[in-house]
Enzyme design. Structure first.
Site, mmCIF file in Angstrom:
data_model
loop_
_atom_site.group_PDB
_atom_site.id
_atom_site.type_symbol
_atom_site.label_atom_id
_atom_site.label_comp_id
_atom_site.label_asym_id
_atom_site.label_seq_id
_atom_site.Cartn_x
_atom_site.Cartn_y
_atom_site.Cartn_z
ATOM 1 C CG ASP A 184 8.516 -0.499 -1.515
ATOM 2 O OD1 ASP A 184 9.546 -0.848 -0.902
ATOM 3 O OD2 ASP A 184 7.489 -0.124 -0.923
HETATM 4 C C1 NOJ Z 1 9.065 -1.680 1.896
HETATM 5 C C2 NOJ Z 1 8.296 -0.450 2.262
HETATM 6 O O1 NOJ Z 1 7.122 -0.394 1.507
HETATM 7 C C3 NOJ Z 1 9.074 0.845 2.052
HETATM 8 O O2 NOJ Z 1 8.328 1.908 2.569
HETATM 9 C C4 NOJ Z 1 10.440 0.739 2.687
HETATM 10 O O3 NOJ Z 1 11.134 1.960 2.571
HETATM 11 C C5 NOJ Z 1 11.182 -0.392 2.006
HETATM 12 N N1 NOJ Z 1 10.453 -1.641 2.250
HETATM 13 C C6 NOJ Z 1 12.606 -0.551 2.475
HETATM 14 O O4 NOJ Z 1 12.641 -1.104 3.738
#
Ligand code: NOJ
Length: 742
Positions: free
Chosen positions: A267
């Site tokens: 993430d």
């Molecule tokens: C952080 C989030 O936790 C995740 O769900 C998301 O897909 C990513 N950022 C990308 O934006």
């Protein structure tokens, strides 16, 4: 490209080019006129040098045919080996058409609804250039304080999570990723992110392996079995080790046990965060931990870019792992057909005709209606009789901001307000007053300032608040019915939106209290991203329609339901708590040695509130009245390879036609480890004509009785079982049976 050619390509790549493939950055750099300004601007913290930028493997959240084409073209013009970029996007609840937020979609309990929304999202985003969607989010969610419950497709139930995960992955990906309208699915977040302590985002997760396997793993497993091309790690630690570098989780469970062959992406910044977690001592160690655990792509941190090369030089094994990761990334690019056509399914012409097209909008409205949950309907006050004079009150009446926190790409030009939609149907029988803001300035400013956004300033706020209430009361005095549209601010739900207070904002409660004094029927249309604490207002309301954040067609969908042109049929996928102190509250809990009964002191309960949830899992009313009788099992003993047929009689005792979600739960009464009081095992969404009687049938198989036992084997144990059938998890008919070994 043939596999052999991919291997040849891999062989031609320098170590820097390989590592580049494993780095993902936001796409701003390629869209900016002044590249150097961007490198010293938003991306400066990544410490990427210009050369590295033209060998990165993927970008995040660049979408729109024109943008994607421009970025790909610019990138390929400068990249040595001309390996196309992958475009990955957060199309969480739709691209241009915003569908209801995922928790709402789950409340449809209808695979067809989930599938059709996913189909349109995939088509819209694929012609606009997306290759990968960071969806579905299948984190089991039990704690309403956590802001991300709004993204959880299956809510608190593992079976719903499993079914929906499979449906979405298969719909996004189809049979071939090169087909128009197909995109790769990146399922998230591995793992158990929904169990963050106290519902505080990014917080600790510590749970037994059994609990993990029993409740949290099934949805991820189902997505992997459905062929998901990608998984995203989660921000939390899992039993002491950050999930992103958790070798047991990624290697043992995900890769070996579940056989996942696709790409694992961290993430946002999560590899670097393992330093703040207190696990990796520095950037180099973070890179080593992540590559050893098996993370293929570093999303938005500089760790792989800056440390992987050094590690490869020091250690051949790490270089081998880099090769494996790059091979996976190139293979996905190949499956998407990008080597032959780097622009994939981008189609400017189709964008013009397909995005927001009227037939999809009409379809979206129908699908949206299935996501609403009727929580209360005293004396059948809903649907509203069209001759009544309505006072329409609240900050959501004349507001198009009902698409939720992940709808940054949605096209708001087609969003209607509730006021417009009602006026279109009812003309002048409606009087409107805003009544209150969604939040007081102090509350909204706390949120805005944390995002670095300009704050709001309202002069004489207290006085203005009183004036708004006064005019709402004035208007309501002349009405037959008060229709309220209230709720959370969309910025109170989503990532980093945990809350310790999950009641309606105080100013809105005050509005309800003042209007209540008029003793007129009050109906609430509720906008929110999580189960709310409604205990202080529920009694004052005659009816409550839960509409979540319903998206582009929300206003029209709501209008038709309130006026009885359509009938609500959603059921909750998360229990609503009595109050926030009860969180986490969920239906499939264990019994304790002292289950709550009567008003007895030394039992497991709260002194001040009931033990059971306020609105239970599976709950939701309809304009129909469904009566369940005659639960019948064709036998009361079952052995291996047998099934029991369960039949129940359901009568629609109303003049309305509508859908009912018939639910089957099982309890394993004794086990080698204790078992929950109830577990959802099957459900059917059935259509009933007015006064129709139906016999609904389920088959119970031994598979439904399996669980992770004391030895961590997944088995069914002989013994007694209870079976429950009903329209929610509490109001059920009950019988029992026995599982005997042959
Ligand atoms: C952080 C989030 O936790 C995740 O769900 C998301 O897909 C990513 N950022 C990308 O934006």
């Amino acid at each position: 490209m043939k596999h052999k050619e991919i291997l040849e390509l891999l062989n031609k790549m320098t170590i820097e080019e390989k590592i580049g493939q494993m780095v993902q950055i936001a796409g701003d750099i390629f869209l900016s006129e002044d590249k150097n300004a961007v490198l010293t601007g938003p991306l400066k913290d990544l410490h990427l040098h210009n050369e590295m930028v033209y060998s990165i493997g993927s970008v995040l959240n660049v979408i729109g045919a024109r943008n994607v084409r421009q970025v790909q073209k610019e990138y390929l013009s400068k990249s040595r080996l001309k390996i196309p970029l992958l475009f990955m996007d957060d199309i969480i609840n739709g691209y241009k058409i915003a569908f209801p937020i995922p928790i709402a979609q789950g409340c449809s309990w209808n695979i067809k609804v989930i599938k059709e929304m996913a189909e349109i999202s995939a088509m819209e985003s694929s012609i606009a250039g997306a290759n990968v969607n960071f969806s579905p989010m299948v984190d089991l969610s039990r704690d309403a304080r956590w802001g991300r419950v709004m993204e959880s497709i299956g809510g608190e139930d593992p079976l719903l999570g499993e079914i929906y995960a499979k449906t979405i992955v298969e719909t996004y990906q189809g049979k071939k990723l090169t087909e128009v309208g197909k995109i790769a699915s990146c399922v998230k977040h591995i793992a158990a992110y929904g169990a963050v302590e106290a519902g505080r985002d990014y917080n600790t997760v510590d749970m037994s392996e059994r609990e993990f396997r029993q409740y949290y793993l099934p949805a991820y497993k189902s997505a992997i079995e459905a062929g998901a091309e990608m998984l995203m790690t989660s921000f939390n630690i899992l039993n002491g080790i950050p999930a992103t570098v958790n070798t047991w989780l990624i290697q043992e469970i995900i890769r070996k046990e579940l056989g996942f062959k696709g790409i694992i992406i961290s993430d946002y910044g999560a590899i670097e965060e393992t330093i703040a977690h207190g696990y990796s001592a520095n950037g180099k160690e973070a890179a080593k931990n992540a590559i050893n655990a098996g993370v293929d792509i570093d999303m938005m941190s500089s760790i792989y870019a800056n440390y992987l090369k050094e590690l490869c030089i020091e250690n051949q094994e790490i270089e081998n792992k880099v090769n494996e990761s790059v091979l996976r990334i190139l293979s996905l690019k190949n499956k998407l057909g990008l080597f032959e056509n780097p622009y994939g399914n981008i189609n400017e012409e189709k964008e013009k005709t397909y995005l927001m097209n009227p037939s999809n909008l009409e379809k979206a409205k129908k699908l949206t209606q299935e996501t609403f949950v009727l929580l209360k309907n005293k004396h059948h006050i809903l649907p509203i009789n069209k001759d009544k004079k309505i006072a329409f009150i609240g900050p959501y009446v004349n507001n198009i901001g009902i698409t939720g926190s992940w709808s940054m790409f949605s096209d708001r030009s087609q969003n209607h307000t509730l006021l417009d939609s009602f006026q279109e149907k009812l003309g002048n029988n409606i009087a409107y007053a805003k009544g209150s803001e969604i939040l007081r300035q102090e509350e909204i400013n706390k949120i805005l300032s944390a995002e670095g956004l300009p704050m709001v300033h309202i002069e004489n706020e207290a006085q203005k608040e009183q004036e708004m209430i006064a005019s709402a009361v004035e208007i309501s005095k002349r009405a037959d019915i008060i229709l309220l549209a209230l709720g959370e601010h969309y910025k109170q739900t989503g990532e980093a939106c945990s809350r310790s207070d999950i009641a309606l904002p105080e100013n809105q409660i005050q509005l309800i209290n003042e209007l209540y004094k008029l003793s007129k029927p009050m109906i609430l249309i509720l906008f929110n991203g999580r189960p709310l604490q409604l205990n202080t207002i529920e009694e004052k309301l005659d009816s409550i329609l839960e509409v979540w954040f319903p998206g582009t067609t929300g206003a029209k969908a709501i209008t038709e339901i309130i006026l009885g042109e359509e009938n609500p049929s959603g059921k909750l996928t998360m229990s609503f708590p009595q109050n926030v102190g009860q969180c986490p509250v969920y239906y499939n809990h264990y019994n304790t040695g002292r289950p709550h009964h009567d008003n007895f002191r030394y039992v497991s309960r709260y002194q001040d509130i009931p033990t059971e949830s306020f609105y239970p899992f599976g709950y939701g009313l309809s304009y129909c009245d469904f009566k369940y009788t005659e639960l019948h099992l064709n036998k009361h003993k079952i052995s291996e390879n047998e099934t029991i047929t369960v039949m129940v009689k359901i009568e629609n005792q109303s003049n309305y036609a509508g859908y009912e979600v018939v639910q089957l739960y099982i309890q394993d009464v004794y086990g080698s480890v204790v078992r929950p009081v109830k577990e959802l095992k099957a459900f059917k969404k059935e259509y009933f004509k007015p006064h129709e009687i139906k016999y609904v049938k389920f088959d119970i198989s031994i598979d439904m009785l399996k669980f992770w036992n004391d030895k961590l084997d997944y088995v069914a144990e002989p013994g007694q079982f209870k079976v429950f059938v009903g329209g929610d998890s509490v109001k059920v008919l009950e019988d029992k049976f026995e599982f005997l070994l042959d």
